[in-house]
Design a protein around this motif. Structure first.
Motif, short mmCIF file in Angstrom:
data_model
loop_
_atom_site.label_atom_id
_atom_site.label_comp_id
_atom_site.label_asym_id
_atom_site.label_seq_id
_atom_site.Cartn_x
_atom_site.Cartn_y
_atom_site.Cartn_z
N GLN A 34 0.43 4.21 -2.70
CA GLN A 34 0.22 5.62 -2.38
C GLN A 34 1.26 6.51 -3.04
OE1 GLN A 34 0.25 5.23 1.95
NE2 GLN A 34 -1.84 6.04 1.98
N ARG A 93 -7.64 5.89 -6.10
CA ARG A 93 -8.29 4.79 -5.37
C ARG A 93 -9.46 4.21 -6.17
NH1 ARG A 93 -7.04 3.13 -0.36
NH2 ARG A 93 -9.12 2.26 -0.14
N TYR A 140 0.81 -1.22 0.00
CA TYR A 140 0.00 0.00 0.00
C TYR A 140 0.85 1.27 0.00
CZ TYR A 140 -3.80 3.22 1.07
OH TYR A 140 -4.70 4.24 1.02
#
Length: 121
Positions: free
Chosen positions: A58, A64, A54
């Motif tokens: 990011q 998203r 993750y």
């Protein structure tokens, strides 16, 4: 940029013929995912999943909205079960011209700590 439908990336004994390899170290590579050169990617031929951590997700500033719902549990070392946040399909390029492969890979996005940014299984 050449694109092959079902590429096989492999290493033969003859590839390591003149190499001195007294250790059994992991194969860690860098690849291009989307528009980013991503380093510290573990190649794990014992894994049946492609994983993107993750933090790397990011840092790549992926929207998203690109995440697709998944409920497939992943079993880690020592039998610990990890549930991915979701999955995302990204364009991955391995190698350098003229010998490179570009392919869409679906990654499970996992929110846990790792020394790697991704795992290619």
């Amino acid at each position: 940029m050449a694109q092959i439908d079902n590429p096989i990336i492999g290493f033969l004994e003859e590839d390591a013929r003149r190499l001195h390899h007294p250790y059994d170290n992991a194969l860690v590579i860098s690849v291009r995912i989307r528009d980013y050169n991503i380093h510290h990617i573990l190649v794990d031929n014992g894994s049946s999943a492609d994983i993107l951590y993750y933090l790397a997700f990011q840092q790549m500033r992926i929207e998203r909205e690109r995440l697709v719902l998944t409920n497939a549990p992943l079993v880690r070392f020592r039998g610990i079960i990890v549930y991915p946040l979701d999955a995302v399909t990204l364009l991955v390029t391995v190698g350098d011209c003229p010998q490179q492969i570009t392919k869409d890979i679906t990654f499970f996005v996992v929110d846990c700590s790792s020394t790697y940014n991704a795992i290619l299984g």
